[in-house]
Scaffold this active site. Structure first.
Site, PDB file in Angstrom:
ATOM      1  CE1 TYR A  50      34.616  20.897   2.293  1.00  0.00           C
ATOM      2  CE2 TYR A  50      36.440  22.305   2.935  1.00  0.00           C
ATOM      3  CZ  TYR A  50      35.694  21.681   1.949  1.00  0.00           C
ATOM      4  OH  TYR A  50      36.035  21.848   0.623  1.00  0.00           O
ATOM      5  CG  ASP A  56      41.361  17.981   8.345  1.00  0.00           C
ATOM      6  OD1 ASP A  56      42.358  18.746   8.259  1.00  0.00           O
ATOM      7  OD2 ASP A  56      40.429  17.989   7.527  1.00  0.00           O
ATOM      8  CE  LYS A 114      41.835  25.990   5.807  1.00  0.00           C
ATOM      9  NZ  LYS A 114      40.975  26.721   4.940  1.00  0.00           N
TER      10      LYS A 114
END
Ligand SMILES: Cc1ncc(COP(=O)(O)O)c(C=O)c1O
Length: 411
Positions: free
Chosen positions: A128, A223, A251
Site C-alpha cells: 500500500y 516507500d 508517520k
C-alpha cells in the site's frame, strides 16, 4: 461520515463489532469514551513509536502553538527537520516536506515520471502506498480487508499505467522489464512490507530491483512511510545498503502530527518546482506544529540504545505469543522485524500477498475481539502490522502474553 469513520479500516468491517470511540491516550494506553483502558498495539498505524502524548512532543507542540499555527512561509524548524532527515538517510540529499504519506508517494511518482519522461510504474501486489489513483491497484491492507483489489473512480487508463508483480517474485519483475523496459518510470516498493501484514524482502530481492532499475534507467522508490525511523534511526535502506533513487516518509517523522516527505539525489529533486518543471505544493506543508512534533520525536529516537530496547521487548512478546499458539495448537506464523510484527493464522510461511491471504481471517477476528474484550487493542485487520512502542513496559508485555494465551485457548 461514510461508515462513521474518516479512514475505512477504522470501521471494524473486517473484524465485526462496533468501533471504539477514543477519548485520550497516554504512553502505551488508549482510553475510550466510556472510560475503558486498552493497551495499544496499533500505535496510530505506526507513528507512535515513543508512545502517546510523550512529554517532549507535547512540550514542543505547546511551545509551537503559542507562536501561531501556520504561516505559509518558511521557518527554521522546517530546515532543521529536513536537515535531520537528510543526515539520517543520506540518499535523501534534497527533500520536500508534505502533509501525509499519500502526498509524499503521489509527488515522488510524478517526479519519477517527470524526470524519466516515462509513464509506467511497477508496484507489488499487497503493498500500500497511500490512496493516489495510480497506487490503488492491488493495494494491500485497507483494500484487501474489504475484499477489493482496487478502487472505483480510477480511470482505466490510469490503472493501466500501473504494472503489478508479486512481492519477492524477482523473475516476474524481470519479465515485466523485458517487455516494458524503456517505458518504466519507477519501481515502488515497501522495503519491508507492512500492508499485507509484515512481510520481509527475500534475500537479493531489493538488490535485484536496484540492478534492474540501473540497467533500464527506471528510478527505484523505497516507500519508507512505515519503516522510516521504525527499524533504526534512519531508513531500512541503510540496514541493507541498497540506495534508492527516491524515498518517501511519513508517520514517525511527524511525531503523530501530519507530516510526510519525499526526497532523493539533488539531480532528481532539482526537477521539482520552482527549480524544475515538476509541480508540487502545499498550503500546510512544513506546518510549524507538525514539524515541532516531528523534531521532538526524532530527538528522542536519536538516543543511544532506543532501537535495541524496542527490538528486545518485541522479541520477548513474539516468543510468548508463539508459545501460546503452540499450546493452543493453532497454526500461526509470526513475521517480525524490529518493533513491528504480524501474527498470521496460517500453516505456511507468509512471503507475499497470496500467502498472506491464505491466513484464516475468521480466527483473526475471534483473536481480535477476544483481545479487545480483555483490554488489548490490536489493528482491526489481519493484514496489518502491530507496533510496539518505547512506552510498552515489561509488565505490559507479560500482560499481553498472558492474554494471548487465554484468548487463543478459547478459540
Ligand atoms: C507504506 C505506506 N505508504 C504510504 C502510506 C500512506 O500514508 P498516509 O496514510 O499518511 O497518507 C501508508 C499508510 O499506511 C503506508 O503504510
Amino acid at each position: 461520515m461514510p461508515a462513521g469513520v474518516n479512514s475505512p479500516v477504522r470501521a471494524f468491517g473486517a473484524v465485526g463489532g462496533e468501533p471504539v470511540l477514543i477519548a485520550r491516550a497516554k504512553g502505551a494506553h488508549l482510553w475510550d469514551v466510556d472510560g475503558n483502558r486498552y493497551l495499544d498495539y496499533m500505535g496510530s498505524w505506526g507513528p507512535m513509536i515513543l508512545g502517546h502524548a510523550h512529554p517532549a512532543v507535547v512540550k514542543a507542540v505547546k511551545t509551537a502553538v503559542e507562536r501561531g499555527t501556520s504561516y505559509g512561509a518558511s521557518t527554521e524548524a522546517e530546515i532543521e527537520l529536513a536537515g535531520t532527515i537528510r543526515k539520517a538517510i543520506p540518499s535523501m540529499e534534497m527533500l520536500r516536506l508534505v502533509s501525509s504519506g499519500t502526498e509524499a508517494v503521489m509527488s515522488a511518482l510524478r517526479l519519477a515520471r517527470g524526470y524519466t519522461g516515462r509513464d509506467l510504474i511497477l508496484k507489488f501486489n499487497g503493498c500500500y502506498h497511500g490512496h493516489a489513483d495510480s497506487m490503488l491497484v492491488k493495494a494491500g491492507s485497507g483494500a484487501a480487508t474489504f475484499g477489493i483489489s482496487g478502487s472505483a473512480g480510477v480511470p482505466a487508463d490510469v490503472a493501466g499505467k500501473t504494472l503489478i508483480a508479486e512481492y519477492n517474485d524477482f523473475d516476474a519483475v524481470r519479465t515485466i522489464f523485458a517487455r516494458h523496459d524503456d517505458k518504466i518510470a519507477a519501481v515502488i516498493v515497501e522495503p519491508v512490507a507492512g500492508n499485507m501484514g509484515v512481510v520481509f524482502p527475500a534475500s537479493g530481492f531489493l538488490e535485484g530491483l536496484r540492478k534492474l532499475c540501473d540497467s533500464s534507467g527506471a528510478l527505484l522508490i523505497f516507500d519508507e512511510v512505515i519503516t522510516g525511523f521504525r527499524l533504526r534511526y534512519g531508513g531500512y535502506q541503510d540496514i541493507i545498503s541498497v540506495r534508492p533513487d527516491l524515498t518517501t516518509l511519513g508517520k514517525i517523522i511527524g511525531g503523530g502530527l501530519p507530516v510526510g516527505a519525499y526526497g532523493g539525489s539533488k539531480e532528481i529533486m532539482q526537477q521539482v518546482a520552482p527549480l524544475g518543471p515538476v509541480y508540487q505544493a502545499g498550503t500546510l506543508s512544513g506546518n510549524p506544529l507538525a514539524v515541532a512534533a516531528g523534531l521532538a520525536a526524532l530527538r528522542q529516537l536519536a538516543k543511544k540504545g532506543v532501537y535495541e530496547k524496542l527490538e528486545k521487548k518485541t522479541r520477548r512478546l513474539i516468543s510468548g505469543i508463539r508459545g501460546a499458539g503452540l499450546k493452543a495448537e493453532l497454526p500461526l506464523r509470526i513475521n517480525q522485524v524490529g518493533s513491528m510484527f504480524t501474527v498470521f493464522f496460517a500453516d505456511s510461511e507468509v512471503m507475499d500477498f497470496p500467502s498472506a491471504a491464505r491466513a484464516d481471517m475468521d480466527v483473526f477476528s475471534a483473536y481480535f475481539q477476544g483481545m479487545l474484550a480483555k483490554g488489548i487493542y490490536l489493528p482491526p485487520s489481519g493484514y496489518e502490522a502491530n507496533f510496539v512502542s518505547l512506552a510498552h513496559s515489561e509488565a505490559d508485555i507479560d500482560k499481553t502474553v498472558g492474554t494471548v494465551a487465554k484468548v487463543l485457548d478459547s478459540i
